[in-house]
Design a protein around this motif. Sequence first.
Motif, short mmCIF file in Angstrom:
data_model
loop_
_atom_site.label_atom_id
_atom_site.label_comp_id
_atom_site.label_asym_id
_atom_site.label_seq_id
_atom_site.Cartn_x
_atom_site.Cartn_y
_atom_site.Cartn_z
N ARG A 110 -0.83 -0.44 -9.33
CA ARG A 110 0.62 -0.64 -9.44
C ARG A 110 1.18 -1.05 -8.08
O ARG A 110 0.81 -0.51 -7.04
CB ARG A 110 1.30 0.63 -9.94
N ALA A 111 2.11 -2.01 -8.11
CA ALA A 111 2.68 -2.53 -6.87
C ALA A 111 3.55 -1.48 -6.18
O ALA A 111 4.32 -0.77 -6.83
CB ALA A 111 3.51 -3.78 -7.15
N HIS A 159 7.74 3.31 -13.11
CA HIS A 159 7.41 2.22 -12.20
C HIS A 159 7.97 0.89 -12.73
O HIS A 159 8.45 0.06 -11.95
CB HIS A 159 5.90 2.12 -12.02
N ALA A 160 7.94 0.71 -14.04
CA ALA A 160 8.48 -0.53 -14.62
C ALA A 160 9.98 -0.64 -14.33
O ALA A 160 10.49 -1.74 -14.04
CB ALA A 160 8.21 -0.57 -16.12
N HIS A 173 6.50 -1.28 -3.51
CA HIS A 173 7.49 -2.22 -2.99
C HIS A 173 8.13 -1.71 -1.71
O HIS A 173 8.37 -0.51 -1.54
CB HIS A 173 8.58 -2.46 -4.05
N THR A 218 -1.09 -2.09 -3.39
CA THR A 218 -1.12 -1.48 -4.71
C THR A 218 -1.67 -0.06 -4.64
O THR A 218 -2.39 0.31 -3.72
CB THR A 218 -1.97 -2.31 -5.68
N GLU A 222 10.39 -1.65 -10.68
CA GLU A 222 10.11 -3.08 -10.47
C GLU A 222 11.28 -3.94 -10.95
O GLU A 222 11.68 -4.89 -10.25
CB GLU A 222 8.84 -3.46 -11.20
N SER A 252 12.34 -8.29 -0.32
CA SER A 252 11.32 -7.39 -0.84
C SER A 252 9.94 -7.97 -0.59
O SER A 252 9.74 -9.19 -0.62
CB SER A 252 11.53 -7.18 -2.35
N VAL A 265 5.64 -6.77 -1.51
CA VAL A 265 4.70 -5.80 -2.06
C VAL A 265 3.78 -5.38 -0.92
O VAL A 265 3.01 -6.20 -0.41
CB VAL A 265 3.92 -6.39 -3.24
N ALA A 325 13.69 -6.31 -8.44
CA ALA A 325 13.89 -7.74 -8.68
C ALA A 325 15.37 -8.07 -8.83
O ALA A 325 15.87 -9.06 -8.27
CB ALA A 325 13.11 -8.17 -9.92
#
Length: 460
Positions: A91-92, A61-62, A94, A86, A65, A81, A83, A69
Amino acid sequence: MLRLELPGAASLRAGVLLACACVAPACTVASQELQPLTPDALARTWEAERLPLPAPPLVTHAIVEARVARLVRESGGLVTSEVLGTSVEGRAIHHLTIGRGAKPVLLWSQMHGDEPTATSALFDLCQWLVRHRQEPIVARLLDSLTLHIVPMLNPDGAERFQRRNAQFIDINRDALHLQTPEGRLLKGLRDRVEPVIGFNLHNQNWRTSVGTPPQPAAVSLLAVAYDEARSEDPRRQLTKRTCSVIVEALRPLASGRIGRYDDEFEVRAFGDNITKWGTGVVLIETGPWPGPEPDRTLVQLNFVALVTALDAIASARVSNVDPSLYERLPENQSDLFHTLVMGGTVIPGTGVTPFRADVGIVGTRVVRQGPGGRVLQWQGSIQDVGDLRVYGALETVDASGLFVSPAYTAAAVGDEVSLPPGNATASTPRVVPGGPARLWLLRGGSVPDRYRLERIVDLP
């Protein structure tokens, strides 16, 4: 002029697509002069420009993200983008938007956390659209379509590399009760954008096969049904034709390895219900591929499939495609082993007399935490022993003239080994269903009960 009577704006837009754009804007007329990109050209482009991501099961997930970005930052406003909300564990999730066209398209991946191939392919798709935005084919796509992309719907499951979310609910069976926040977000997005078509992106079991003799089902397609009768209306006509477009695109790259997924209506499933709510859904299931780097090819196949399908929808070429290309695909089976050891004489370690048999080994990919981070490994076991000639495999080992036994020690190929006498104990490896997938292939020597180790078959 063909008239299509369907309830709802999304269904009407699907009908307009199928009517071959009888009221097509000038840009569509001009776009028909553009030749679609060939599968080989798309495959080469992907090879040259693919993003430097880890193997899909290792994309966290990191990483998602950070990639979201960066994509938004470098797109010059082409990609936006938000959000959506969650996950259970915060966790977001997207939602990327790219394009400026009147036809919204919804694509979502990894609603099952351990089915990650399309997540990487979606980022490659976005990067390709940004990089080539000035080229006529890409400009046509962006002018005709607006893509709504959810690259990782189930980040909690992805973190654990498990199918279900943190509630241990299968999100893809939560379309009616909507007890998962992830499911509620997906339905809310669909209701908001009312897509003309949706792409539900999954991975299938590595035992999935297609055809006779069985081949790995690298990709399986489904024009999702919306009722038990498997009725056909403009929604399903569009999705069947879209599946046929994908078949055309992938045959040069995966000949004999494209299957049709069972189209039985599943009352709880998201794809079936999204189709019922007005958006026809194409299911793409990515399956097994032989070789040391299967993910590389599987992401490439997804990229080629998605680009070609989107281009066909944007240009209205989809309206002229024969749906029988999809309908004639052989249906999936589960006749694939990871490894087949064929034609050896089995010394099973159970005390019985040796016998001639094939040994079928199945494998599952698992993600474990190593000292340097997440690592992808195979986890295997013996599935079957006997006459297995009707099955396929990612790897077939010819054991003719050899003995097949459990691997008892850490011996190396070329060593002379002896086998323990007598019957096995509970802790002794055996060549039986459920036994460990580590075998010795032996050649009998001149000395009784001594063998030369010719090969080790090992799927730990």
